[in-house]
Write a protein that holds these residues in place. Structure first.
Motif, mmCIF file in Angstrom:
data_model
loop_
_atom_site.group_PDB
_atom_site.id
_atom_site.type_symbol
_atom_site.label_atom_id
_atom_site.label_comp_id
_atom_site.label_asym_id
_atom_site.label_seq_id
_atom_site.Cartn_x
_atom_site.Cartn_y
_atom_site.Cartn_z
ATOM 1 N N SER A 27 -59.674 -40.786 -5.844
ATOM 2 C CA SER A 27 -58.770 -40.217 -6.840
ATOM 3 C C SER A 27 -57.955 -39.064 -6.272
ATOM 4 C CB SER A 27 -59.568 -39.720 -8.051
ATOM 5 O OG SER A 27 -60.558 -38.785 -7.647
ATOM 6 N N ARG A 28 -58.419 -38.519 -5.157
ATOM 7 C CA ARG A 28 -57.702 -37.413 -4.546
ATOM 8 C C ARG A 28 -56.835 -37.931 -3.401
ATOM 9 N NH1 ARG A 28 -62.438 -32.754 -4.070
ATOM 10 N NH2 ARG A 28 -62.905 -32.614 -6.312
ATOM 11 N N GLY A 29 -55.932 -37.078 -2.951
ATOM 12 C CA GLY A 29 -55.092 -37.433 -1.824
ATOM 13 C C GLY A 29 -53.799 -38.097 -2.266
ATOM 14 N N PRO A 30 -53.019 -38.530 -1.292
ATOM 15 C CA PRO A 30 -51.720 -39.145 -1.606
ATOM 16 C C PRO A 30 -51.886 -40.477 -2.330
ATOM 17 C CG PRO A 30 -52.251 -39.406 0.725
ATOM 18 C CD PRO A 30 -53.281 -38.475 0.152
ATOM 19 N N LYS A 31 -50.838 -40.867 -3.031
ATOM 20 C CA LYS A 31 -50.837 -42.149 -3.735
ATOM 21 C C LYS A 31 -50.974 -43.294 -2.740
ATOM 22 C CE LYS A 31 -48.111 -44.888 -7.001
ATOM 23 N NZ LYS A 31 -46.838 -44.963 -7.781
ATOM 24 N N PRO A 32 -51.849 -44.259 -3.014
ATOM 25 C CA PRO A 32 -52.037 -45.365 -2.072
ATOM 26 C C PRO A 32 -50.736 -46.113 -1.800
ATOM 27 C CG PRO A 32 -53.748 -45.356 -3.758
ATOM 28 C CD PRO A 32 -52.736 -44.355 -4.187
ATOM 29 N N SER A 33 -50.474 -46.359 -0.538
ATOM 30 C CA SER A 33 -49.265 -47.095 -0.160
ATOM 31 C C SER A 33 -49.558 -48.545 0.176
ATOM 32 C CB SER A 33 -48.602 -46.418 1.047
ATOM 33 O OG SER A 33 -49.501 -46.385 2.149
ATOM 34 N N LEU A 34 -50.825 -48.891 0.300
ATOM 35 C CA LEU A 34 -51.238 -50.256 0.619
ATOM 36 C C LEU A 34 -52.218 -50.736 -0.440
ATOM 37 C CD1 LEU A 34 -51.860 -49.936 4.469
ATOM 38 C CD2 LEU A 34 -49.907 -51.030 3.345
ATOM 39 N N THR A 35 -52.601 -52.004 -0.333
ATOM 40 C CA THR A 35 -53.666 -52.568 -1.162
ATOM 41 C C THR A 35 -54.560 -53.394 -0.255
ATOM 42 O OG1 THR A 35 -52.477 -54.624 -1.657
ATOM 43 C CG2 THR A 35 -52.127 -52.750 -3.155
ATOM 44 N N ALA A 36 -55.765 -53.638 -0.702
ATOM 45 C CA ALA A 36 -56.679 -54.480 0.072
ATOM 46 C C ALA A 36 -56.089 -55.875 0.250
ATOM 47 C CB ALA A 36 -58.034 -54.555 -0.629
ATOM 48 N N GLY A 37 -55.403 -56.362 -0.779
ATOM 49 C CA GLY A 37 -54.804 -57.690 -0.687
ATOM 50 C C GLY A 37 -53.735 -57.774 0.381
ATOM 51 N N ILE A 39 -53.460 -55.894 3.018
ATOM 52 C CA ILE A 39 -54.131 -55.780 4.315
ATOM 53 C C ILE A 39 -54.752 -57.111 4.715
ATOM 54 C CG2 ILE A 39 -56.078 -54.682 5.499
ATOM 55 C CD1 ILE A 39 -55.488 -52.201 3.705
ATOM 56 N N ALA A 40 -55.395 -57.779 3.756
ATOM 57 C CA ALA A 40 -56.009 -59.071 4.043
ATOM 58 C C ALA A 40 -54.957 -60.123 4.378
ATOM 59 C CB ALA A 40 -56.856 -59.527 2.858
ATOM 60 N N ARG A 59 -55.784 -53.734 14.968
ATOM 61 C CA ARG A 59 -54.683 -54.701 15.107
ATOM 62 C C ARG A 59 -53.920 -54.850 13.791
ATOM 63 N NH1 ARG A 59 -50.952 -57.337 15.268
ATOM 64 N NH2 ARG A 59 -50.501 -59.321 16.331
ATOM 65 N N VAL A 60 -54.661 -54.901 12.691
ATOM 66 C CA VAL A 60 -54.018 -55.020 11.382
ATOM 67 C C VAL A 60 -53.222 -53.760 11.062
ATOM 68 C CG1 VAL A 60 -54.393 -55.326 8.906
ATOM 69 C CG2 VAL A 60 -55.795 -56.609 10.540
ATOM 70 N N GLY A 65 -47.891 -50.026 10.766
ATOM 71 C CA GLY A 65 -47.490 -48.783 11.401
ATOM 72 C C GLY A 65 -48.359 -47.600 11.048
ATOM 73 N N VAL A 66 -49.654 -47.867 10.810
ATOM 74 C CA VAL A 66 -50.589 -46.789 10.478
ATOM 75 C C VAL A 66 -51.770 -46.861 11.429
ATOM 76 C CG1 VAL A 66 -49.904 -46.822 8.044
ATOM 77 C CG2 VAL A 66 -51.849 -48.203 8.794
ATOM 78 N N THR A 67 -52.674 -45.924 11.322
ATOM 79 C CA THR A 67 -53.875 -45.936 12.136
ATOM 80 C C THR A 67 -54.956 -46.793 11.477
ATOM 81 O OG1 THR A 67 -54.855 -44.013 11.057
ATOM 82 C CG2 THR A 67 -53.363 -43.602 12.926
ATOM 83 N N ALA A 68 -55.915 -47.231 12.277
ATOM 84 C CA ALA A 68 -57.026 -48.011 11.719
ATOM 85 C C ALA A 68 -57.785 -47.199 10.680
ATOM 86 C CB ALA A 68 -57.968 -48.449 12.851
ATOM 87 N N MET A 69 -57.909 -45.886 10.914
ATOM 88 C CA MET A 69 -58.627 -45.036 9.966
ATOM 89 C C MET A 69 -57.984 -45.071 8.590
ATOM 90 S SD MET A 69 -61.319 -43.234 9.736
ATOM 91 C CE MET A 69 -61.690 -43.077 11.486
ATOM 92 N N ALA A 70 -56.666 -45.237 8.534
ATOM 93 C CA ALA A 70 -55.973 -45.261 7.242
ATOM 94 C C ALA A 70 -56.381 -46.459 6.405
ATOM 95 C CB ALA A 70 -54.458 -45.276 7.470
ATOM 96 N N LEU A 71 -56.813 -47.546 7.045
ATOM 97 C CA LEU A 71 -57.193 -48.744 6.307
ATOM 98 C C LEU A 71 -58.546 -48.600 5.618
ATOM 99 C CD1 LEU A 71 -56.044 -51.677 8.630
ATOM 100 C CD2 LEU A 71 -54.749 -50.353 6.947
#
Length: 241
Positions: A27-37, A39-40, A59-60, A65-71
């Motif tokens: 609930s905290r932090g920036p608004k999500p820019s991706l979704t699990a769908g 990414i999949a 790789r995904v 254009g983001v880091t793996a940690m962001a996923l």
């Protein structure tokens, strides 16, 4: 004292939540820019083009254009991502309820569409073949469709489920044949085998006769058909008349 959950148990719960859209985002932090769908879907594209071994969170992440940690904000790990990839790639089941002729034509069409799905995404064989797969909504819909086709046959519930398992086993076997197909290697194998059989035909009389009669010759039609028809013949023999 509350028993600690093993990592495996946590992964299973996380996969279920991801598959059914019940995961909680921070609930905290920036608004999500991706979704699990999303990414999949990107991971599915990589697997389709380059094979399952090419799929990693790093790789995904490059696709966006983001880091793996962001996923990790959206998927707990590669195992959970793989579960979601499989369910999304499988997609909705074949609509067979309207196929005329009853359970047998309906299951025949179901099996053909299932094989077509494996051929579109051959990596699913490897993704689901080495561990117990958590079934998502699309996978359960395919199972439900097969069971529905058999609903009016008089077969018991275990028999209907066993029929589903037989069909899936045969379909996966045929799909794996397509994956392993290598024309050059097959021609070399055929030549070497023919040479060996010429030298040892007395040792293998039945095999020699079968080869001479065309047992291994190319044949028309799908490799799915013969086994599928025999399975459905066996099911038909069980149905009360």
């Amino acid at each position: 004292m509350v028993a600690k959950k093993s990592p495996k148990q946590v992964d299973v719960k996380a996969s279920f939540a991801l598959l059914w859209g019940e995961q909680e985002l921070p609930s905290r932090g920036p608004k999500p820019s991706l979704t699990a769908g999303r990414i999949a879907e990107a991971a599915i594209g990589i697997a389709d083009r380059e094979g399952l071994a090419a799929v990693s969170l790093a790789r995904v992440a490059k696709e966006f254009g983001v880091t793996a940690m962001a996923l990790y904000r959206y998927v707990p790990g590669k195992t959970e991502l793989l579960d979601l990839m499989v369910d999304l790639a499988i997609g909705p089941p074949a609509a067979v309820a309207g196929v005329p002729g009853g359970w047998r034509p309906q299951l025949t069409e179901w099996a053909r569409q299932c094989l077509a799905m494996y051929r579109r995404h051959p990596w699913i064989l490897a993704a689901t073949g080495t561990r117990r797969q958590i079934m998502g909504p699309h996978q359960l819909e395919w199972l439900d469709t097969a069971l529905a086709a058999l609903a009016g046959t008089g077969l018991s519930a275990p028999q209907r489920h066993d029929t589903f398992l037989l069909l899936v086993g045969h379909i996966r076997h045929v799909a794996q044949q397509y994956v392993d197909q290598d024309e050059a290697a097959s021609e070399e194998w055929a030549q070497l085998t023919a040479e060996v059989m010429e030298r040892h035909e007395e040792r293998f009389p039945a095999l020699t006769e079968a080869i001479a009669a065309g047992a291994f010759a190319p044949r028309d039609g799908s490799p799915l058909d013969f086994g599928l028809e025999r399975i459905l013949d066996g099911v038909a023999a069980l149905i009360p008349r």
